[in-house]
Design a protein around this motif. Structure first.
Motif, PDB file in Angstrom:
ATOM      1  N   GLY A   1       0.815  -1.212   0.000  1.00 13.86           N
ATOM      2  CA  GLY A   1       0.000   0.000   0.000  1.00 13.86           C
ATOM      3  C   GLY A   1       0.844   1.254   0.000  1.00 13.86           C
ATOM      4  N   TYR A   2       1.908   1.248   0.807  1.00 17.71           N
ATOM      5  CA  TYR A   2       2.768   2.423   0.880  1.00 17.71           C
ATOM      6  C   TYR A   2       3.451   2.694  -0.459  1.00 17.71           C
ATOM      7  N   LEU A   3       4.031   1.653  -1.065  1.00 20.16           N
ATOM      8  CA  LEU A   3       4.739   1.846  -2.329  1.00 20.16           C
ATOM      9  C   LEU A   3       3.791   2.238  -3.454  1.00 20.16           C
ATOM     10  N   THR A   4       2.583   1.700  -3.433  1.00 15.78           N
ATOM     11  CA  THR A   4       1.587   2.081  -4.439  1.00 15.78           C
ATOM     12  C   THR A   4       1.300   3.576  -4.369  1.00 15.78           C
ATOM     13  N   ASP A   5       1.112   4.076  -3.160  1.00 14.68           N
ATOM     14  CA  ASP A   5       0.854   5.516  -2.973  1.00 14.68           C
ATOM     15  C   ASP A   5       2.074   6.348  -3.349  1.00 14.68           C
ATOM     16  N   LEU A   6       3.271   5.861  -2.985  1.00 12.85           N
ATOM     17  CA  LEU A   6       4.494   6.618  -3.278  1.00 12.85           C
ATOM     18  C   LEU A   6       4.722   6.705  -4.781  1.00 12.85           C
ATOM     19  N   ILE A   7       4.491   5.599  -5.492  1.00 15.16           N
ATOM     20  CA  ILE A   7       4.651   5.603  -6.948  1.00 15.16           C
ATOM     21  C   ILE A   7       3.660   6.565  -7.596  1.00 15.16           C
ATOM     22  N   ALA A   8       2.427   6.577  -7.101  1.00 16.21           N
ATOM     23  CA  ALA A   8       1.420   7.492  -7.635  1.00 16.21           C
ATOM     24  C   ALA A   8       1.857   8.944  -7.443  1.00 16.21           C
ATOM     25  N   GLU A   9       2.439   9.221  -6.289  1.00 11.76           N
ATOM     26  CA  GLU A   9       2.904  10.581  -6.013  1.00 11.76           C
ATOM     27  C   GLU A   9       4.054  10.970  -6.941  1.00 11.76           C
ATOM     28  N   LYS A  10       5.013  10.034  -7.150  1.00  9.90           N
ATOM     29  CA  LYS A  10       6.147  10.323  -8.034  1.00  9.90           C
ATOM     30  C   LYS A  10       5.689  10.508  -9.483  1.00  9.90           C
ATOM     31  N   THR A  11       4.610   9.799  -9.857  1.00 14.13           N
ATOM     32  CA  THR A  11       4.075   9.928 -11.214  1.00 14.13           C
ATOM     33  C   THR A  11       3.446  11.303 -11.414  1.00 14.13           C
ATOM     34  N   ARG A  12       2.706  11.768 -10.389  1.00 10.89           N
ATOM     35  CA  ARG A  12       2.059  13.083 -10.470  1.00 10.89           C
ATOM     36  C   ARG A  12       3.070  14.211 -10.392  1.00 10.89           C
ATOM     37  N   THR A  13       4.071  14.032  -9.497  1.00 17.11           N
ATOM     38  CA  THR A  13       5.029  15.106  -9.243  1.00 17.11           C
ATOM     39  C   THR A  13       6.440  14.547  -9.288  1.00 17.11           C
ATOM     40  N   PRO A  14       7.023  14.381 -10.474  1.00 16.74           N
ATOM     41  CA  PRO A  14       8.390  13.863 -10.584  1.00 16.74           C
ATOM     42  C   PRO A  14       9.370  14.759  -9.822  1.00 16.74           C
ATOM     43  N   ASP A  15      10.315  14.118  -9.104  1.00 22.21           N
ATOM     44  CA  ASP A  15      11.230  14.888  -8.262  1.00 22.21           C
ATOM     45  C   ASP A  15      12.703  14.600  -8.551  1.00 22.21           C
ATOM     46  N   GLY A  16      12.986  13.927  -9.660  1.00 23.58           N
ATOM     47  CA  GLY A  16      14.375  13.647  -9.988  1.00 23.58           C
ATOM     48  C   GLY A  16      14.915  12.367  -9.369  1.00 23.58           C
ATOM     49  N   SER A  17      14.107  11.674  -8.581  1.00 22.50           N
ATOM     50  CA  SER A  17      14.543  10.432  -7.940  1.00 22.50           C
ATOM     51  C   SER A  17      14.499   9.280  -8.944  1.00 22.50           C
ATOM     52  N   LEU A  18      15.179   8.184  -8.596  1.00 22.87           N
ATOM     53  CA  LEU A  18      15.168   7.000  -9.462  1.00 22.87           C
ATOM     54  C   LEU A  18      13.758   6.437  -9.590  1.00 22.87           C
ATOM     55  N   LEU A  19      12.995   6.439  -8.503  1.00 19.49           N
ATOM     56  CA  LEU A  19      11.635   5.919  -8.564  1.00 19.49           C
ATOM     57  C   LEU A  19      10.765   6.764  -9.487  1.00 19.49           C
ATOM     58  N   ALA A  20      10.938   8.065  -9.465  1.00 17.22           N
ATOM     59  CA  ALA A  20      10.181   8.940 -10.366  1.00 17.22           C
ATOM     60  C   ALA A  20      10.551   8.661 -11.819  1.00 17.22           C
ATOM     61  N   ALA A  21      11.849   8.424 -12.071  1.00 15.30           N
ATOM     62  CA  ALA A  21      12.282   8.119 -13.440  1.00 15.30           C
ATOM     63  C   ALA A  21      11.660   6.817 -13.920  1.00 15.30           C
TER      64      ALA A  21
END
Length: 398
Positions: A186-206
């Motif tokens: 659940g946590y990673l699902t939410d974190l990925i959704a956040e990185k998709t909406r607001t890319p921050d330069g992190s590897l997960l966002a990429a």
């Protein structure tokens, strides 16, 4: 009738969990492959010699995908997405290619200043002089901070993330593992959704920018992205925690080797390699399953059988490493299997080596009188099927 466990096979007076190497040696003297029962997982063929382990790790008939298991019905409810460790070529090849470029020696070299900064900050928080637990105060927060910074995990979430991660790699019970899997999913699902909406330069966002386009060959499905985040975060710190603490433990319990290192800090890299061989953080590789009948080091393995390769036993094989139970930082242990072998060789090996070497060098510089603050026999090792490491390492900082 089930096979015996390692505890049941242990020579008299030996505890397989606390000191597995004597058990490995006794079994290895009788042959390279043995049928054992792994609590919570069932029976498996345990591979113990260096030669047989290398052969098993490169045998294409042994697959990582659990669906090749004869007893497979479900993944047990604890899998988080689909990741490289549970995949085989060509699927594994595509997943690995998408992240391999982020963990090359060159890329890792660019991370060195940040790793050193984190290490110095952690050392500054330790009492001086005084005593401290080196695991919770240094060996754990260093790799957690580095991998979480790399993937973009917020600082406030890191303690909870490590708790879930630790339960999954060294489960205390079926219910606790299932709960941690659900929470982390659940946590990673939410974190990925956040990185998709607001890319921050992190590897997960990429990686998130590629999600939903797996057909291109350059993208990840949502399930693969979840699995990739899980594997990078968990594998990116759990084993390095154990490597750092076990290296310090080995040096403090072998004062002659510590003296050699203090006299010649250029041996730091060699000390890490010998520690990887001597106390392999990854005790065994992930289960593999026979996709067809095969022979492994003279033992017949039926289709669907599970195979467990002992990286720790292979790295203490006297045929590969003379006097293997001696910790010697002047040894050149080429061919140790602490990072595995073959297509599943650890992607994060350059990062782990860099973190451990920096952690060790800076620790000894800051605390030249470092010493154990407990009887080595009283220390507790956290043990599981795959990993082994210290729960705490009390030290006098001098």
């Amino acid at each position: 009738m089930r096979a015996p466990t390692l505890d049941e096979l242990a020579p008299a007076g030996h505890d397989a969990a606390a000191g597995p190497y004597a058990v490995h040696a006794a079994l290895r003297a009788r042959g390279p492959v043995h049928r054992v029962h792994v609590p919570g997982s069932g029976d498996a063929w345990l591979v113990l010699t260096h030669e047989a382990v290398r052969a098993a790790l490169t045998d294409p008939r042994l697959r990582n995908d659990i669906r090749h298991s004869a007893s497979w019905e479900t993944d047990g409810g604890h899998a988080v997405g689909r990741n490289m460790l549970q995949s085989d070529p060509p699927h594994h090849t595509r997943l690995r290619r998408l992240v391999a470029g982020h963990f090359t020696p060159g890329r890792v070299a660019g991370l060195r200043p940040g790793i050193e900064r984190v290490a110095r900050e952690l050392l500054a928080r330790l009492p001086r002089p005084g005593t401290a637990d080196l695991v919770s105060g240094y060996a754990l927060p260093l790799p957690v901070t580095v991998i979480c910074d790399l993937l973009g995990v917020p600082v406030a979430d890191r303690a909870a993330f490590h708790t879930w991660s630790n339960e999954l790699v060294l489960p205390t019970g079926e219910e606790a593992a299932a709960a941690s899997s659900a929470a982390l999913t659940g946590y990673l699902t939410d974190l990925i959704a956040e990185k998709t909406r607001t890319p921050d330069g992190s590897l997960l966002a990429a990686l998130a920018t590629t999600a939903g386009h797996p057909g291109s060959g350059d993208g990840l499905s949502r399930e693969e992205l979840l699995g990739m985040a899980f594997l990078l975060l968990v594998a990116g710190h759990e084993t390095t925690v154990d490597l750092i603490s076990a290296t310090v433990h080995s040096l403090l319990t072998h004062p002659d080797q510590l003296a050699l290192l203090r006299a010649d800090p250029a041996l730091t890299g060699a000390a890490i390699e010998e520690s990887l061989r001597f106390n392999s953080p990854v005790h065994a590789g992930a289960f593999r399953f026979a996709a067809e009948p095969l022979e492994l080091a003279g033992t017949r393995v039926a289709a669907g059988d599970a195979v467990l390769v002992s990286l720790a036993a292979a790295s203490r094989d006297p045929l590969a490493f003379p006097d293997p139970d001696r910790f010697d930082i002047t040894r050149r242990p080429q061919g140790h299997l602490a990072f595995g072998h073959g297509v599943h060789h650890c992607l994060g090996a350059p990062l782990a080596r860099t973190e451990a070497a920096l952690a060790l060098r800076l620790l000894l510089e800051h605390h030249p009188a470092l010493a154990l603050a407990a009887d080595p026999a009283a220390l507790t090792w956290r043990t599981g099927t795959l990993l082994r490491g210290l729960t705490a390492l009390p030290v006098h900082l001098g």
